[in-house]
Design an enzyme around this catalytic site. Structure first.
Site, PDB file in Angstrom:
ATOM      1  N   ASP A  93      -6.262   0.548  23.519  1.00  0.00           N
ATOM      2  CA  ASP A  93      -7.647   0.466  24.109  1.00  0.00           C
ATOM      3  C   ASP A  93      -7.775  -0.249  25.069  1.00  0.00           C
ATOM      4  O   ASP A  93      -6.988  -1.030  25.594  1.00  0.00           O
ATOM      5  CB  ASP A  93      -8.287  -0.052  22.718  1.00  0.00           C
ATOM      6  N   ASP A 105      -8.961   5.233  13.999  1.00  0.00           N
ATOM      7  CA  ASP A 105      -8.028   4.070  13.981  1.00  0.00           C
ATOM      8  C   ASP A 105      -8.969   3.159  13.119  1.00  0.00           C
ATOM      9  O   ASP A 105     -10.162   3.051  13.390  1.00  0.00           O
ATOM     10  CB  ASP A 105      -7.512   3.707  15.274  1.00  0.00           C
ATOM     11  N   CYS A 154       0.436   8.319  -6.721  1.00  0.00           N
ATOM     12  CA  CYS A 154       1.131   8.121  -5.193  1.00  0.00           C
ATOM     13  C   CYS A 154       2.738   8.351  -5.073  1.00  0.00           C
ATOM     14  O   CYS A 154       3.327   7.913  -6.067  1.00  0.00           O
ATOM     15  CB  CYS A 154       0.769   6.901  -4.708  1.00  0.00           C
ATOM     16  N   CYS A 175       4.676   7.098  -2.870  1.00  0.00           N
ATOM     17  CA  CYS A 175       5.022   6.188  -1.634  1.00  0.00           C
ATOM     18  C   CYS A 175       6.221   5.542  -2.282  1.00  0.00           C
ATOM     19  O   CYS A 175       6.230   5.316  -3.490  1.00  0.00           O
ATOM     20  CB  CYS A 175       4.091   5.559  -0.902  1.00  0.00           C
ATOM     21  N   CYS A 185       5.141   2.862  -4.778  1.00  0.00           N
ATOM     22  CA  CYS A 185       4.762   3.013  -6.079  1.00  0.00           C
ATOM     23  C   CYS A 185       5.862   3.697  -7.077  1.00  0.00           C
ATOM     24  O   CYS A 185       5.682   3.701  -8.272  1.00  0.00           O
ATOM     25  CB  CYS A 185       3.630   4.142  -5.898  1.00  0.00           C
ATOM     26  N   HIS A 200       1.789   0.756   1.527  1.00  0.00           N
ATOM     27  CA  HIS A 200       1.186   1.964   0.481  1.00  0.00           C
ATOM     28  C   HIS A 200      -0.306   2.276   1.100  1.00  0.00           C
ATOM     29  O   HIS A 200      -0.663   3.239   0.951  1.00  0.00           O
ATOM     30  CB  HIS A 200       0.812   0.924  -0.597  1.00  0.00           C
TER      31      HIS A 200
END
Length: 379
Positions: free
Chosen positions: A94, A268, A306, A308, A311, A337
């Protein structure tokens, strides 16, 4: 050839959301997508390898903060931001405008740029369209952002009109100062607050300059969700269909879905990493504050739906213990996560667009997440 190109794939028949792909000098990514924020050339507590593992393809860094520390000259010497932080995916920087304008008690806006004080040292500094381009050219990001004025919410029509006109003039100066158009794409930023006439004016001004992509700024700054959605509805039709559309600073699950339905390609926000450091997790069943006492003996994963690695391997009780003890590993687990959750949410959004069922997906997700409840808690 331009550094950034957009490939349109299809439109969801149910909602009008679009599926696409953005091509950059450091790889392509499918859209709509969520971009993790790495303000100081790092996504807090995450390694580049972990971001790749969760299939993040593009991240953000911040011009203002990297200008202050370590300095854009050092990053240029390192071979650019990609080499400096060991990230071979795409990077968006940015312009620093939002950070400078947030220093409301320490800055003065002039036509030439903004005079302000360094928030760390108090030193007097000056940031202009030309300086923002110089810094971002040194950083070597794939996508650069034009330097714009970020007006407060709410603002009067008269103030916003003057701000939009200044942002357009600054955008022209950014284009003139940009030194690397062959390998860095510069996006213009559409401003105008909640005023349809001004958003239209801003979009027309910037589209006439033929940027390779366009962002919508000045939202997610305190306005109600219905105002943001309405603003998107009357702004995106003025944005080119063959270029990326980026909604700045938005990262709550409901807004990602609502924004996608209204034609946004890129999002974002620091939200998932910031709340993770407070022990707050995003789950398929809504917000979960893992540091709460209720989870002291809860040996289930953060989210049983989940996949991931957090988890799969760690319990709420263990993560709560780490967070309560201020152990960095606990914040790493909640951050991983949350980012994984949003990256995978956008995969689901893209699949729903592909199958012409994003409206149904939204209804199902909102119901399970709890957004439809009168007392729903958002972030």
């Amino acid at each position: 050839m331009t550094a950034i190109t957009y490939e349109f794939i299809k439109t969801c028949k149910q909602t009008g959301a679009r599926l696409g792909r953005v091509h950059t000098p450091h790889g392509s990514f499918d859209t709509p997508t969520f971009m993790p924020v790495g303000t100081l050339a790092t996504v807090k507590t995450m390694s580049p390898e972990e971001l790749k593992e969760m299939d993040a393809r593009i991240i953000l860094s911040n011009t203002y903060h990297l200008w202050l520390r370590p300095g854009h000259d050092i990053i240029r010497e390192a071979g650019g931001l990609h080499n400096f932080m060991n990230w071979d995916g795409a990077i968006l920087t940015d312009s620093g405008g939002f950070q400078v304008f947030s220093l409301s008690d320490m800055r003065k806006i002039k036509e030439e740029g903004v005079h302000f004080r360094n928030h760390l040292s108090g030193e007097r500094m000056f940031l202009s369209p030309e300086k923002a381009m110089e810094i971002q050219n040194a950083l070597g990001s794939d996508i650069m952002m034009a330097f714009d004025e970020c007006p407060p919410y709410p603002a009067t029509f008269e103030y916003m009109k003057s701000s939009v006109e200044r942002t357009s003039r600054w955008a022209e100066r950014c284009l003139e100062a940009h030194q690397r158009p062959e390998d860095q794409g510069l996006f213009g930023i559409i401003q105008g607050g909640e005023f349809e006439e001004l958003r239209k004016q801003s979009a027309r001004d910037l589209v006439s300059m033929d940027f390779p992509g366009y962002a919508i700024g000045g939202l997610s700054v305190g306005e109600p969700k219905d105002v943001m959605n309405r603003t998107l509805e009357f702004t995106t039709p003025w944005m080119p269909e063959d270029k990326p559309r980026y909604l700045m600073g938005v990262g709550s699950p409901d807004s990602l879905i609502d924004g996608s339905i209204r034609g946004i390609d890129m999002f974002d926000c620091v939200l998932p990493t910031r709340i993770a450091r407070n022990g707050t997790c995003m789950t398929s069943n809504g917000r979960l504050v893992v540091r709460n006492a209720a989870y002291a003996r809860d040996f289930r994963p953060i989210d049983e739906n989940c996949d991931c690695h957090v988890c799969k391997n760690y319990s709420r009780a263990y993560i709560r213990h780490l967070v309560k003890c201020n152990e960095t590993f606990g914040f790493r687990l909640t951050t991983y996560h949350n980012l994984h959750f949003l990256v995978k949410l956008m995969e689901q959004v893209r699949a729903a667009i592909s199958e012409d069922r994003l409206g149904d997906f939204k209804e199902e997700f909102f119901e399970q997440y709890g957004f439809n409840k009168p007392d729903a808690k958002n972030f």
